[in-house]
Design a protein around this motif. Structure first.
Motif, short mmCIF file in Angstrom:
data_model
loop_
_atom_site.label_atom_id
_atom_site.label_comp_id
_atom_site.label_asym_id
_atom_site.label_seq_id
_atom_site.Cartn_x
_atom_site.Cartn_y
_atom_site.Cartn_z
N LEU A 1 0.86 -1.28 0.06
CA LEU A 1 -0.02 0.06 -0.07
C LEU A 1 0.92 1.16 0.00
O LEU A 1 1.76 1.35 0.74
CB LEU A 1 -0.84 -0.11 1.17
N PHE B 1 1.11 5.38 0.72
CA PHE B 1 0.45 6.35 1.42
C PHE B 1 0.97 7.68 0.94
O PHE B 1 1.36 7.96 -0.07
CB PHE B 1 0.26 6.11 2.86
N GLN B 2 1.50 8.36 2.12
CA GLN B 2 2.12 9.52 1.78
C GLN B 2 3.41 9.38 1.48
O GLN B 2 4.39 9.43 2.41
CB GLN B 2 1.96 10.81 2.98
N VAL C 1 3.86 -1.44 3.39
CA VAL C 1 3.42 -0.16 3.44
C VAL C 1 4.73 0.90 3.11
O VAL C 1 5.48 0.78 3.94
CB VAL C 1 2.79 0.14 4.55
N LEU D 1 1.11 8.28 7.41
CA LEU D 1 -0.51 8.59 7.44
C LEU D 1 -0.76 9.84 7.93
O LEU D 1 -0.29 10.61 8.71
CB LEU D 1 -0.97 7.65 8.59
N SER E 1 -5.01 12.08 1.96
CA SER E 1 -4.51 11.16 1.17
C SER E 1 -5.44 9.95 1.01
O SER E 1 -5.83 9.28 2.22
CB SER E 1 -3.13 10.76 1.67
N ILE F 1 -7.23 6.74 -1.42
CA ILE F 1 -7.31 5.62 -2.56
C ILE F 1 -8.49 5.16 -2.87
O ILE F 1 -9.24 4.45 -2.06
CB ILE F 1 -6.27 4.51 -2.11
N SER G 1 -9.59 6.51 3.04
CA SER G 1 -8.77 7.10 3.44
C SER G 1 -7.60 6.23 3.68
O SER G 1 -7.69 5.01 3.97
CB SER G 1 -9.02 8.00 4.57
N ASN G 2 -6.22 6.58 3.66
CA ASN G 2 -5.16 5.67 3.96
C ASN G 2 -5.30 5.04 5.36
O ASN G 2 -5.09 3.97 5.61
CB ASN G 2 -3.91 6.57 4.22
N LEU H 1 -5.42 1.08 5.97
CA LEU H 1 -4.48 0.55 6.63
C LEU H 1 -5.16 -0.43 7.74
O LEU H 1 -4.69 -1.77 8.00
CB LEU H 1 -3.40 1.37 7.36
N SER I 1 7.09 5.83 6.29
CA SER I 1 6.09 4.83 7.06
C SER I 1 6.78 4.58 8.47
O SER I 1 5.99 4.12 9.10
CB SER I 1 5.89 3.64 6.08
#
Lengths: 157, 358
Positions: free
Chosen positions: B59, B61-62, B122, B126, B134, B136, B140-141, B145, B162
């Motif tokens: 995954l 994320f930011q 990951v 977050l 953020s 997808i 939300s992330n 998660l 992460s």
């Protein structure tokens, strides 16, 4: 603030490095050395002594030994200096599976340098083996069995 | 390539026409990846004979995708890439061909079919304060998660973002970026920090799990000890200059040209745990210190806000140059002092930035 603008001579050398870094011939060794400095970490003689004691044990009781050269912190040019110090012996063998591999006997019998390359020709692993015969030189029984089956099939009427 | 899910790694290599000798070569380089002694190669071979493919969900994320770049541009076709044939990467938004609903469907299928057994990777932090920053597929992330981690065997945080918050968490941290460990509390969590992490560090975790079915031994920041067990300084080829008290004072002085220790020009090697000094970058071509620049400390918490890249480690923490010189004169003892001091200065996530901000 210790950071200062690069000396124009250094900038020129760095430019040479950058220009050659993506080229087929790799970085200019002279330019690299001028930036990295000439350094001796002291690990080359340590490794040579490790090989020496491993040879003594090999002769005493047959104990084999292996060193993962890439897992030892070496400075610029030290890996080459290590290999130069070990030299090249009579025997050299190659095989090609997942990229080329080279088994080179060193100038000191019982010491072998085994280098594995990946499919792009880059070194993926380098090991010094202290042994009478590196295991990779022997035909593995599984491959012998497969070969025998193939030969038998070809000879079948 | 369609792969029988029951196939072992050895079966997979054999199906590709790779000989036993090639398999042993694979095992030797795999053992090296895990920082195991070459004598462990037969054990690795024995384990890989039985190892089965593992489902992996990755995954993003930011993040900036630098971590994936590090891995996928490790040097073209390599032995390490075979590891990715040996796992089943069922979802990676960046790497997979499918997109949109098809990609989301692939992830749901992988979760359903491998519940309790897949590895979750990951990269990126977050946005805890503002989750909407953020998302997808509208999720939300944070929610994603929680949902995906629930069925994971273990979670691997790839990269400093992460693992510790990284650049998104740097001041003023507008999204309230936090590490994965703030949310994942009930699963084994492995941090593989670095900006980016070394590709070998990422693959070594996967290889360890694939080979032995267990997770590697971790330090107090959940980093694999095999890779993050020693500081850059511990393994630096410039260390002898430190021991002798020979330091570059600027980047173009005679000391720098002679390859002396970069401590005084800001090198964070003494407080940074990573494998760069040993494994190097770009197929072993070089690494920052060898190229003449100090270590930035990118595998440590809050590296971006911590002290400044060109400031020497603070004299309050290290005792000043005079003391360093005196310690260096004591030869090997200085190494022990540096190692001890570095361990004392290891920073928990977020702690020193908060303290500095007071």
């Amino acid at each position: 603030m210790p950071f200062e603008a690069l000396d124009p001579r250094d900038a020129g050398r760095l430019e040479a490095l950058t220009a050659t870094a993506s080229g087929a011939h790799g970085p200019d060794p002279e330019a690299c050395e001028s930036v990295r400095g000439r350094v001796d970490s002291g690990n080359v003689p340590l490794l040579l002594n490790e090989v020496r004691y491993a040879l003594e044990r090999l002769l005493d009781d047959g104990t084999t030994h292996a060193i993962d050269v890439r897992a030892i912190p070496l400075g610029p040019g030290e890996e080459d200096r290590l290999l130069d110090a070990l030299g090249r012996g009579e025997l050299r063998a190659e095989f090609d599976s997942l990229g080329r591999s080279e088994v080179q006997e060193c100038a000191y019998p019982g010491v072998w340098c085994v280098t594995h390359y990946n499919e792009a020709g880059h070194v993926a692993g380098r090991f010094l083996e202290v042994t009478f015969t590196p295991a990779l030189l022997a035909s593995p029984p599984e491959d012998v069995r497969t070969g025998l089956e193939r030969l038998a099939a070809e000879l079948a009427p | 390539m369609l792969v029988d899910p029951r196939a072992t790694v050895a079966d997979m290599l054999r199906a590709r026409g790779i000989s036993r000798r090639g398999f042993m070569k694979f095992c030797a380089t795999t053992a090296s990846l895990m920082a195991l002694a070459p004598s462990m190669t037969p054990k690795v071979a024995e384990a890989l004979q039985k190892a089965r493919r593992t489902s992996v969900i990755w995954l993003p994320f930011q993040e900036c995708t630098g971590c994936k770049e590090s891995l996928t541009r490790a040097g073209g076709p390599t032995l390490e890439n075979l590891i990715f044939d040996a796992i089943s990467l069922d979802y990676s938004e960046t790497l997979m061909a499918a997109a949109g609903h098809q990609a989301e469907e692939a992830m749901k299928n992988a979760i359903r079919e491998n519940w309790g057994n897949y590895l979750l990777l990951v990269d990126g932090s977050l946005p805890v304060d503002v989750p909407e920053y953020s998302v997808i597929g509208g999720v939300s992330n944070l929610e994603m998660l929680k949902e995906v981690a629930a069925g994971a065997k273990a979670v691997v945080a790839i990269g400093t973002c992460s693992a510790f918050g990284g650049l998104p968490a740097a001041r003023p941290n507008p999204t309230g970026a936090r590490p994965i460990s703030d949310v994942v509390k009930d699963k084994p969590l492995i941090n593989v920090p670095g900006c980016p992490p070394m590709p070998i560090a990422i693959t070594s975790v996967l290889v360890h799990y694939l080979t032995f079915g267990t997770l590697p031994e971790l330090d107090h920041l959940n980093r694999p000890k095999s890779f993050f067990g020693q500081t850059i300084h511990d393994r630096c080829y410039r260390r002898p200059f430190y021991e002798r008290g020979q330091f570059a004072e600027s980047f173009d002085d005679e000391g720098a040209k002679a390859g002396w220790c970069l401590f005084k020009v800001g090198c964070k090697g003494p407080t940074t745990y990573n494998g760069c000094a040993t494994y190097k970058w770009n197929l072993g071509a070089s690494w920052p210190v060898e190229s003449g620049h100090g270590c930035l400390g990118c595998s440590e918490p809050n590296f971006w806000d911590w002290q400044g890249f060109y400031n020497p480690l603070s004299t309050t923490q290290w005792g000043g140059y005079a003391q360093i010189g005196a310690a260096a004169a004591a030869g090997a003892a200085a190494g022990a002092v540096a190692a001890l001091a570095a361990r004392r200065k290891q920073r928990p996530v977020g702690q020193d930035v908060q303290e500095e901000g007071k």
